[in-house]
Design an enzyme around this catalytic site. Structure first.
Site, PDB file in Angstrom:
ATOM      1  N   GLU A   1     104.249 -10.360  45.191  1.00 39.46           N
ATOM      2  CA  GLU A   1     103.322  -9.530  45.979  1.00 39.46           C
ATOM      3  C   GLU A   1     103.144 -10.081  47.388  1.00 39.46           C
ATOM      4  OE1 GLU A   1      99.398  -8.631  44.389  1.00 39.46           O
ATOM      5  OE2 GLU A   1     100.214  -7.061  43.134  1.00 39.46           O
TER       6      GLU A   1
ATOM      7  N   HIS B   1     119.974 -17.928  25.305  1.00 41.91           N
ATOM      8  CA  HIS B   1     120.707 -17.130  24.322  1.00 41.91           C
ATOM      9  C   HIS B   1     120.657 -15.644  24.648  1.00 41.91           C
ATOM     10  CE1 HIS B   1     121.358 -20.493  21.436  1.00 41.91           C
ATOM     11  NE2 HIS B   1     120.405 -20.999  22.208  1.00 41.91           N
TER      12      HIS B   1
ATOM     13  N   LYS C   1      99.255   3.773  42.263  1.00 43.84           N
ATOM     14  CA  LYS C   1      97.856   4.131  41.972  1.00 43.84           C
ATOM     15  C   LYS C   1      97.574   5.556  42.457  1.00 43.84           C
ATOM     16  CE  LYS C   1      95.868  -0.475  42.618  1.00 43.84           C
ATOM     17  NZ  LYS C   1      95.011  -1.270  43.469  1.00 43.84           N
TER      18      LYS C   1
HETATM   19  O1  PA5 Z   1      96.716 -10.012  44.092  1.00 47.25           O
HETATM   20  C1  PA5 Z   1      96.076  -8.968  44.188  1.00 47.25           C
HETATM   21  O2  PA5 Z   1      95.335  -8.747  45.146  1.00 47.25           O
HETATM   22  C2  PA5 Z   1      96.145  -7.917  43.100  1.00 47.25           C
HETATM   23  O3  PA5 Z   1      97.036  -8.284  42.095  1.00 47.25           O
HETATM   24  C3  PA5 Z   1      94.779  -7.696  42.489  1.00 47.25           C
HETATM   25  O4  PA5 Z   1      94.302  -8.892  41.973  1.00 47.25           O
HETATM   26  C4  PA5 Z   1      94.816  -6.635  41.388  1.00 47.25           C
HETATM   27  O5  PA5 Z   1      95.348  -5.442  41.892  1.00 47.25           O
HETATM   28  C5  PA5 Z   1      93.421  -6.373  40.828  1.00 47.25           C
HETATM   29  O6  PA5 Z   1      92.545  -5.981  41.851  1.00 47.25           O
HETATM   30  P1  PA5 Z   1      90.995  -6.006  41.651  1.00 47.25           P
HETATM   31  O7  PA5 Z   1      90.541  -7.399  41.469  1.00 47.25           O
HETATM   32  O8  PA5 Z   1      90.443  -5.384  42.897  1.00 47.25           O
HETATM   33  O9  PA5 Z   1      90.687  -5.162  40.431  1.00 47.25           O
END
Ligand code: PA5
Length: 435
Positions: free
Chosen positions: A288, A309, A423
């Site tokens: 990310e 494996h 989303k």
């Molecule tokens: O690293 C990030 O920002 C994301 O993976 C969020 O943690 C994830 O989308 C969850 O978001 P939130 O804490 O707003 O529910």
């Protein structure tokens, strides 16, 4: 004192002058990170966190964890992405992946994660786990509006209210979210849930050392002071000498050099199934942070020797676009000798009485050498044990190295614009049920 060690192998073909150039650029990237000058600088609060965390909230986390352990047999943690992966990684690392089975046997707190998928069977299975048991819920969402988290929280909140009534249920719900805004914060204030803060300047995947990770980890009975101590010592090491080519600078530089040489896939490898979730945390951290603007090393994870494996062939012999980052625990928490028999029915009699750890470490060395012959460059990280201190070091090291590496790549490590697309699509598809 820090214990994490890094070794590099299989990079002899890469020109030295080029690595020097990447190191130079990594220094620059590190300065940008530390001076909060880069894109996303408003989300770099994690850099000083091990020194500057809120001591009062930390004490409240410890108290809440004790309360949960005293009055519940199960804790349900609702969260997704950065709001659950760090805690899940920590529990496996510190307690072993079978901690829930062990907890049941030893009358200890079981911890189940929900809200990290939309699968009804999974949710129902978790509901089965709380049947007839006292339980609490920790709902974690910085935004407070994440669908997976919200849906699961609805279900477990309902289960709590049905079992205990609204008032008592509220005392068993702990909300970790923004300090003042968002749907979850509003609900928590209205219902009187105890709340913990995801700081404004720390994004999800850098939040494991905030209440996001700390409350579930403490509830599991782990020592979060030692975890913070490990992170703090790693921070000191990485920041103390601006001129030093630290392992974080070297790792960031080497990753980007390898990427330049078409090594587009980084496999995070372990020889301990209890590191599987740690690798998931790493994948999210790097994926990310770096997968942007049409660029980015693809992070994958493999669990050896199991995956040798299944994926061993591809690594040894497939397209030469892979490099390998191994996380090795030098001293396994438990060991046992290989069982002895009269006859040599499988050809392994010569190993009788030897510790299984000897085989695992030999497998690491043998496989690493084979992969080097197969032109898979390697970075080996060794840490002595699976203690809280070691884990704190690892968390901080990789967060820091990732920040440097992403700036070196030229992207903002702290946003995730691509995550919004799925989303948006789901919400559009669901909108027809509004009427
Ligand atoms: O690293 C990030 O920002 C994301 O993976 C969020 O943690 C994830 O989308 C969850 O978001 P939130 O804490 O707003 O529910």
């Amino acid at each position: 004192m820090t214990d994490l060690k890094m070794q590099i192998a299989g990079t002899a073909d890469l020109p030295d002058y080029e690595l020097d150039q990447f190191i130079e650029e990594a220094f620059f990237a590190k300065d940008v990170l530390l001076q909060h000058r880069g894109p996303g600088a408003e989300f770099t609060g994690w850099i000083d966190l091990p020194e500057k965390y809120d001591r009062d909230e930390f004490a409240r986390i410890q108290k809440a964890a004790e309360k949960i352990r005293k009055e519940s047999q199960v804790l349900i943690v609702c969260g997704i992405g950065g709001s659950y992966l760090g805690a899940a990684a920590a529990l496996d690392f510190l307690k072993g992946g079978m901690y829930n089975l062990k907890a049941e046997k030893n009358n200890d707190l079981q911890i189940f994660f929900a809200g990290n998928n939309l699968n009804p069977t999974y949710i129902q299975d978790v509901l089965d786990m709380i049947e007839g048991k006292d339980f609490s819920v920790n709902v974690i969402s910085k935004s407070g509006t994440t669908m997976e988290t919200s849906i699961s929280f609805r279900i477990f909140r309902k289960a709590l209210e049905d079992k205990y009534g609204k008032e008592e249920a509220a005392k068993r719900i702990y909300a970790t979210t923004d300090k003042e805004k968002g749907a979850l914060k509003e609900l928590a204030d209205k219902e009187g849930y105890e709340t913990f803060v995801v700081p404004d300047d720390i994004g999800g995947r850098y939040s494991v050392l905030t209440a996001v990770g700390l409350l579930p980890i403490a509830a599991a009975g782990c020592d979060i002071e030692k975890l913070m101590e490990g992170a703090k010592e790693m921070r000191t090491l990485l920041l103390q000498d601006p001129e030093e080519v630290t392992d974080a600078v070297m790792y960031a530089a080497l990753r980007q050099e390898l990427y330049e040489w078409d090594k587009e896939i980084e496999i995070f490898v372990n020889y301990d199934p209890d590191l599987r979730m740690f690798a998931e945390w790493l994948k999210q951290l790097f994926g990310e942070s770096e997968g942007k603007d049409g660029y980015g090393i693809f992070p994958a994870s493999l669990n050896f020797t199991s995956d040798l494996h299944s994926m061993g062939q591809m690594i040894q012999d497939g397209e030469r676009n892979i490099f390998e980052t191994i996380i090795n625990i030098e001293n396994t928490p438990r060991d046992l000798p290989i069982a002895a028999f009269e006859e040599d029915f499988d050809g392994f009699k010569y190993l009788e009485g030897k510790p299984v750890s000897l085989l695992n470490q030999t497998a690491l060395v043998g496989t690493a050498n084979a992969h080097i012959e197969g032109e898979v460059p390697q970075i080996l990280f060794s840490i002595p044990d699976r203690s809280e201190h070691s884990l704190g070091e690892l968390f901080y090291f990789f967060e820091f190295a990732c920040g440097v590496s992403a700036y070196l790549e030229g992207v903002n490590p702290f946003n995730q614009p691509g995550v919004e697309s799925y989303k948006k699509n789901i919400k559009e598809l669901l909108s027809k049920y509004k009427d």
